[in-house]
Design an enzyme around this catalytic site. Sequence first.
Site, PDB file in Angstrom:
ATOM      1  N   LEU A 118       0.832  -1.196   0.000  1.00 19.94           N
ATOM      2  CA  LEU A 118       0.000   0.000   0.000  1.00 19.94           C
ATOM      3  C   LEU A 118       0.872   1.255   0.000  1.00 19.94           C
ATOM      4  O   LEU A 118       0.597   2.216  -0.725  1.00 19.94           O
ATOM      5  CB  LEU A 118      -0.931  -0.003   1.218  1.00 19.94           C
ATOM      6  CG  LEU A 118      -1.800   1.240   1.430  1.00 19.94           C
ATOM      7  CD1 LEU A 118      -2.668   1.534   0.213  1.00 19.94           C
ATOM      8  CD2 LEU A 118      -2.650   1.100   2.684  1.00 19.94           C
ATOM      9  N   TYR A 151      -3.953 -11.017  15.068  1.00 21.34           N
ATOM     10  CA  TYR A 151      -3.848  -9.930  14.088  1.00 21.34           C
ATOM     11  C   TYR A 151      -4.993  -8.927  14.287  1.00 21.34           C
ATOM     12  O   TYR A 151      -4.764  -7.722  14.427  1.00 21.34           O
ATOM     13  CB  TYR A 151      -3.868 -10.485  12.669  1.00 21.34           C
ATOM     14  CG  TYR A 151      -3.980  -9.413  11.604  1.00 21.34           C
ATOM     15  CD1 TYR A 151      -2.955  -8.483  11.404  1.00 21.34           C
ATOM     16  CD2 TYR A 151      -5.116  -9.314  10.801  1.00 21.34           C
ATOM     17  CE1 TYR A 151      -3.059  -7.494  10.442  1.00 21.34           C
ATOM     18  CE2 TYR A 151      -5.227  -8.324   9.832  1.00 21.34           C
ATOM     19  CZ  TYR A 151      -4.199  -7.415   9.662  1.00 21.34           C
ATOM     20  OH  TYR A 151      -4.312  -6.431   8.708  1.00 21.34           O
ATOM     21  N   LYS A 190      -4.681  -5.058  15.683  1.00 19.10           N
ATOM     22  CA  LYS A 190      -5.135  -3.926  14.864  1.00 19.10           C
ATOM     23  C   LYS A 190      -6.197  -3.107  15.600  1.00 19.10           C
ATOM     24  O   LYS A 190      -6.218  -1.878  15.499  1.00 19.10           O
ATOM     25  CB  LYS A 190      -5.671  -4.421  13.520  1.00 19.10           C
ATOM     26  CG  LYS A 190      -4.606  -4.985  12.587  1.00 19.10           C
ATOM     27  CD  LYS A 190      -3.582  -3.950  12.150  1.00 19.10           C
ATOM     28  CE  LYS A 190      -4.148  -2.956  11.157  1.00 19.10           C
ATOM     29  NZ  LYS A 190      -3.103  -1.990  10.698  1.00 19.10           N
TER      30      LYS A 190
END
Length: 264
Positions: A16, A124, A128
């Site tokens: 990204l 994960y 986050k």
Amino acid sequence: MVGKIKTVIVGAGGMLGTDLRAAFPDALAITHKDMDITDREAVMRAIRKAAPDAVINAAAYTNVDGCEDEQEKAYAINGLGPAYLAEACKEVGATLVHYSTDYVFDGSRPEYRESDATNPISVYGKSKLAGEKNVQYNMDDYRIVRTSWLFGRHGKNFVDTILSLSKQMPTVKVVNDQVGKPTYTVDLAEKTKELITLPAGIYHISNEGVCSWFEFASAFIDNAVPCTTAEFPRKAKRPRYSVLVNTKTSPLRHWKDALRDYLS
């Protein structure tokens, strides 16, 4: 407006991040080699020195199964790093754009809006979510962008992996009972220009169109065969449904159109 503001991209070497550099050609690009996001003093020093108007954080530990084995690393990069960036941004008066994930949800509902309750089922997802909460705790001028199923030209991703397997094997098993929205990093990077100008808050940004991983694979290979998650066990649990509904801004194009661009 965006062309005139001073922007810093953190995590500029990733999939990204590389597309963000193309979308923000005048931005200061910071990679992992330049700054360790888990080092508070290094983060504070870098942001103070740059004195930007906006910071875009694309740095993350995104190996979903790897996070189960390296929980400390996951929480350091995905949880503490964003906290330090938010603290630094608040000090210099900068807007923070921070990317999160559909994996903050448990997948028990067919779709999720920005205001829906989170309940991650993997390390994960939990790391986050910790990052999201730390950003919100440390500052007010944030744009938290939840996105899903990223694919792009500058990093390891599902499309490349499946294309490679398709050439090596007569058939490729792909799970048909996990449903979401694929997102092209080029489109997400372009959309970020607009997000900086929008009100603070949480945004769901993904390409339009809902599919399973099997349906996604079948759009670009002809030897995919469906299987269940139970047939293809992984270390980390994945949400069964992680469809992000964007209620706050104009939609991106359909993932099939984005995939066509990617493949060409």
